[in-house]
Design an enzyme around this catalytic site. Structure first.
Site, PDB file in Angstrom:
ATOM      1  N   LEU A 110       0.848  -1.197   0.000  1.00  9.70           N
ATOM      2  CA  LEU A 110       0.000   0.000   0.000  1.00  9.70           C
ATOM      3  C   LEU A 110       0.883   1.247   0.000  1.00  9.70           C
ATOM      4  O   LEU A 110       1.695   1.437   0.902  1.00  9.70           O
ATOM      5  CB  LEU A 110      -0.923   0.009   1.221  1.00  9.70           C
ATOM      6  N   ASN A 148       5.585   8.821   9.327  1.00  6.71           N
ATOM      7  CA  ASN A 148       4.572   9.817   8.977  1.00  6.71           C
ATOM      8  C   ASN A 148       5.150  11.220   8.967  1.00  6.71           C
ATOM      9  O   ASN A 148       4.573  12.123   8.402  1.00  6.71           O
ATOM     10  CB  ASN A 148       3.412   9.768   9.978  1.00  6.71           C
ATOM     11  N   ASN A 175      38.275  15.402 -18.654  1.00 11.31           N
ATOM     12  CA  ASN A 175      37.335  14.569 -19.423  1.00 11.31           C
ATOM     13  C   ASN A 175      36.218  15.365 -20.074  1.00 11.31           C
ATOM     14  O   ASN A 175      35.471  14.838 -20.871  1.00 11.31           O
ATOM     15  CB  ASN A 175      36.736  13.486 -18.515  1.00 11.31           C
ATOM     16  N   TYR A 176      36.085  16.635 -19.719  1.00 12.94           N
ATOM     17  CA  TYR A 176      34.911  17.412 -20.138  1.00 12.94           C
ATOM     18  C   TYR A 176      35.367  18.653 -20.880  1.00 12.94           C
ATOM     19  O   TYR A 176      36.181  19.427 -20.357  1.00 12.94           O
ATOM     20  CB  TYR A 176      34.119  17.784 -18.876  1.00 12.94           C
ATOM     21  N   ARG A 216       1.905  14.931   6.619  1.00 11.94           N
ATOM     22  CA  ARG A 216       2.750  15.383   7.735  1.00 11.94           C
ATOM     23  C   ARG A 216       4.252  15.405   7.407  1.00 11.94           C
ATOM     24  O   ARG A 216       5.054  15.873   8.203  1.00 11.94           O
ATOM     25  CB  ARG A 216       2.473  14.530   8.981  1.00 11.94           C
ATOM     26  N   ARG A 230      55.589  20.607 -21.261  1.00  6.34           N
ATOM     27  CA  ARG A 230      55.675  21.735 -20.312  1.00  6.34           C
ATOM     28  C   ARG A 230      56.828  22.618 -20.765  1.00  6.34           C
ATOM     29  O   ARG A 230      57.673  22.196 -21.562  1.00  6.34           O
ATOM     30  CB  ARG A 230      55.938  21.200 -18.895  1.00  6.34           C
ATOM     31  N   TYR A 242      42.055  13.350  -9.877  1.00  9.70           N
ATOM     32  CA  TYR A 242      40.725  13.089 -10.437  1.00  9.70           C
ATOM     33  C   TYR A 242      40.855  12.163 -11.638  1.00  9.70           C
ATOM     34  O   TYR A 242      41.533  12.489 -12.622  1.00  9.70           O
ATOM     35  CB  TYR A 242      40.032  14.390 -10.874  1.00  9.70           C
TER      36      TYR A 242
HETATM   37  C1  UD1 Z   1      -3.088   1.897   9.967  1.00  7.21           C
HETATM   38  C2  UD1 Z   1      -4.028   0.864  10.611  1.00  7.21           C
HETATM   39  C3  UD1 Z   1      -3.760   0.839  12.121  1.00  7.21           C
HETATM   40  C4  UD1 Z   1      -2.318   0.550  12.380  1.00  7.21           C
HETATM   41  C5  UD1 Z   1      -1.420   1.535  11.648  1.00  7.21           C
HETATM   42  C6  UD1 Z   1       0.019   1.107  11.751  1.00  7.21           C
HETATM   43  C7  UD1 Z   1      -6.075   0.825   9.268  1.00  7.21           C
HETATM   44  C8  UD1 Z   1      -7.467   1.262   9.160  1.00  7.21           C
HETATM   45  N1  UD1 Z   1      -5.389   1.231  10.337  1.00  7.21           N
HETATM   46  O1  UD1 Z   1      -3.480   3.157  10.456  1.00  7.21           O
HETATM   47  O2  UD1 Z   1      -4.567  -0.142  12.731  1.00  7.21           O
HETATM   48  O3  UD1 Z   1      -2.050   0.584  13.772  1.00  7.21           O
HETATM   49  O4  UD1 Z   1      -1.737   1.580  10.254  1.00  7.21           O
HETATM   50  O5  UD1 Z   1       0.860   2.077  11.203  1.00  7.21           O
HETATM   51  O6  UD1 Z   1      -5.586   0.093   8.401  1.00  7.21           O
HETATM   52  N2  UD1 Z   1      -3.103   3.764   2.287  1.00  7.21           N
HETATM   53  C9  UD1 Z   1      -3.494   3.580   0.977  1.00  7.21           C
HETATM   54  N3  UD1 Z   1      -4.767   3.978   0.613  1.00  7.21           N
HETATM   55  C10 UD1 Z   1      -5.628   4.517   1.495  1.00  7.21           C
HETATM   56  C11 UD1 Z   1      -5.215   4.691   2.836  1.00  7.21           C
HETATM   57  C12 UD1 Z   1      -3.934   4.286   3.188  1.00  7.21           C
HETATM   58  O7  UD1 Z   1      -2.735   3.096   0.144  1.00  7.21           O
HETATM   59  O8  UD1 Z   1      -6.743   4.815   1.083  1.00  7.21           O
HETATM   60  C13 UD1 Z   1      -1.741   3.343   2.665  1.00  7.21           C
HETATM   61  C14 UD1 Z   1      -0.902   4.486   3.164  1.00  7.21           C
HETATM   62  O9  UD1 Z   1      -0.134   5.043   2.094  1.00  7.21           O
HETATM   63  C15 UD1 Z   1       0.005   3.793   4.164  1.00  7.21           C
HETATM   64  C16 UD1 Z   1      -0.854   2.667   4.704  1.00  7.21           C
HETATM   65  O10 UD1 Z   1      -1.855   2.452   3.746  1.00  7.21           O
HETATM   66  O11 UD1 Z   1       1.145   3.228   3.544  1.00  7.21           O
HETATM   67  C17 UD1 Z   1      -1.460   2.969   6.071  1.00  7.21           C
HETATM   68  O12 UD1 Z   1      -2.309   4.063   5.954  1.00  7.21           O
HETATM   69  P1  UD1 Z   1      -2.437   5.155   7.106  1.00  7.21           P
HETATM   70  O13 UD1 Z   1      -3.455   6.134   6.698  1.00  7.21           O
HETATM   71  O14 UD1 Z   1      -1.099   5.654   7.477  1.00  7.21           O
HETATM   72  O15 UD1 Z   1      -3.026   4.250   8.287  1.00  7.21           O
HETATM   73  P2  UD1 Z   1      -2.990   4.554   9.821  1.00  7.21           P
HETATM   74  O16 UD1 Z   1      -4.023   5.547  10.145  1.00  7.21           O
HETATM   75  O17 UD1 Z   1      -1.610   4.843  10.236  1.00  7.21           O
HETATM   76 CA    CA Z   2       0.351   5.499   9.224  1.00  5.16          CA
END
Ligand code: UD1
Ligand code: CA
Length: 450
Positions: free
Chosen positions: A8, A226, A368-369, A15, A422, A348
């Site tokens: 994912l 984050n 070289n350049y 942040r 030289r 160099y």
């Molecule tokens: C998530 C978990 C939480 C866990 C935490 C650990 C869920 C609902 N919650 O929360 O239980 O403790 O991670 O770090 O899963 N992402 C997508 N598409 C989306 C939303 C998120 O690809 O629509 C990806 C984000 O880029 C990230 C990951 O999923 O890599 C986690 O998403 P994030 O929003 O950070 O979840 P948390 O609120 O941290």
């Molecule tokens: Ca997260």
């Protein structure tokens, strides 16, 4: 065992306060996404799907740069982690075996941990990676009974009592691929954020009479990034782990805490690494070579018995054969140094081929350049390049040839010849004494005038 991995990587990472998508920020000289891909690859999966969203093209380009075999799918809009997993469904429709879900912003998960999860699948239909948090913050809480996981409660919807639980969700999930996809498809967005929470699959599975369980890992391993502060924390944690692994593998680090490795650094047994050495991406160091203090290395190969530094910089394409010596304040780029070449000081070497046992004198520069194009310098075997030689490329120096110190070499030098480019020396007896007297007289006259 067949395994597919879903990574994912769609989240925006607000942040981080950055124009760059979060998962492309670097830990150990590699995008965090590549850490997740490397972990995924260690399972020798039949398929890897990266779910992209925010800045999806840049993220997908980075994923395919890592490996052509990675599939990407766009999640737009981003409606939560279950929604993200569901986007991968069309790409995984025909796969058999297990599926593992990883987050691209959680770069420190280890292969061993995922293998433990796959093993736990013999006991549970859904396996979640959990950890005991020092500060549980906003992590999802794991509600357990004996060895069973009953539910994952997101912080937003947890009761006070549930928030007091310190066993937390890392986000990593393992289940049979077809089951995972069917569970994810059933998730609803009935929560205040109107998001599809992947964490809801635990209760959905249990409602179907299936069991869920937890595998534990160290909190350090599940560090999710984050913020920039957490990015720095992840970097520190990666380096601590990499140093320990290097030492374990038989590499000497005289001051481990001052050496920084990249995700893909390979160092052979009995190599010695001095203090304050930085490894950029793409460095391999063979057994029994030595990197002295304060070197900066990237994209280079250092063969057995070679010694580098202190204070050397090896840039991409620097290839050092066995027993090459590169000394202090030497920079090498896109150059092949054959066995036994010596480049001791202040030099160099760029875009060059240097034959075996050639000696490059102090202060040598391959020019070289020309301001528009780069050109190559070729030096044969057992040549001797005098100190402060400027080699104006393209230029070739033959086997066993010599250049005089301070020469500007603009024409090819045949094998075994000496080239001197030289001005000839002029010596004037007694002139120094007369000049000193004259200068002292000028100084005295000035002092009087004031
Ligand atoms: C998530 C978990 C939480 C866990 C935490 C650990 C869920 C609902 N919650 O929360 O239980 O403790 O991670 O770090 O899963 N992402 C997508 N598409 C989306 C939303 C998120 O690809 O629509 C990806 C984000 O880029 C990230 C990951 O999923 O890599 C986690 O998403 P994030 O929003 O950070 O979840 P948390 O609120 O941290
Ligand atoms: Ca997260």
């Amino acid at each position: 065992m067949q395994v597919s991995v879903i990574i994912l990587a769609a989240g925006q990472g607000t942040r981080m306060n950055s124009d760059l998508p979060k998962v492309l920020h670097h830990v150990a000289a590699a995008p965090m996404l590549h850490h997740a891909l490397a972990t995924a690859h260690s399972l020798e999966p039949s398929r890897i799907v990266v779910v992209t969203g925010h800045e999806g093209q840049a993220v997908a380009a980075s994923a395919t740069a890592y490996s052509e075999a990675v599939d990407c799918v766009v999640q737009d809009p981003q409606l939560g982690t279950a929604h993200a997993v569901a986007q991968a469904a069309p790409l995984l429709a025909d796969v058999e075996g297990e599926a593992v879900v990883l987050y691209a912003d959680t770069p420190l998960i280890r292969e061993e941990t995922l293998r433990k999860m796959l093993e736990a699948r013999s006991r549970h239909a859904v396996v979640i990676l959990g950890f005991h948090a020092k500060d549980s913050g906003r992590y999802g809480r794991l509600l357990t009974k004996n060895s069973n996981l009953l539910a994952i409660r997101e912080y937003d919807v947890a009761t006070e009592a549930e928030r007091a639980i310190t066993l937390c969700n890392s986000g990593v999930v393992c289940a049979e691929a077809s089951l995972l996809l069917s569970l994810a498809a059933e998730v609803k967005d009935n929560n205040p954020k109107k998001e599809f929470y992947l964490t809801d699959i635990v209760e959905i599975a249990r409602a179907r009479g299936l069991s869920a369980g937890v595998v534990l890992c160290d909190e350090a391993e599940t560090l999710g990034v984050n913020t920039r502060a957490q990015l720095a924390e992840a970097e520190a944690a990666f380096q601590t782990r990499a140093r320990a692994e290097m030492l374990e593998n038989g590499v000497t680090l005289t001051a481990p805490e001052t050496v920084f490795f990249a995700l893909d650094t390979h160092i052979g047994r009995d190599a010695i690494i001095g203090p304050n050495v930085l490894f950029g991406p793409g460095v391999t160091v063979e057994s029994g070579s030595e990197i002295k203090g304060f070197c900066h290395l990237e994209g280079c190969h250092i063969s057995r018995g070679a010694s580098v530094g202190p204070f050397a910089r090896l840039r991409p394409g620097a290839e050092l054969a066995e027993d090459v010596h590169v000394g202090n304040f030497v920079e090498i780029k896109n150059a092949i140094l054959d066995e036994g070449v010596k480049v001791g000081h202040l030099t160099y070497i760029g875009d060059a081929d240097i034959g075996e046992h050639t000696n490059i004198g102090a202060g040598t520069v391959t020019c070289n350049y020309d301001g528009v194009m780069k050109h190559r310098t070729r030096i044969g075997k057992r040549a001797f390049i005098g100190s402060d030689t400027m080699l104006v490329a393209p230029v070739t120096v033959g086997d066993g040839a010599m250049t005089g110190s301070g020469s500007v070499i603009t024409e090819d030098v045949p094998a075994e010849a000496v080239a001197i480019g030289r001005a000839r020396q002029v010596t004037k007896p007694g002139l120094a004494t007369r000049m000193f007297e004259k200068l002292k007289a000028v100084k005295a006259a000035k002092a009087k005038g004031q």
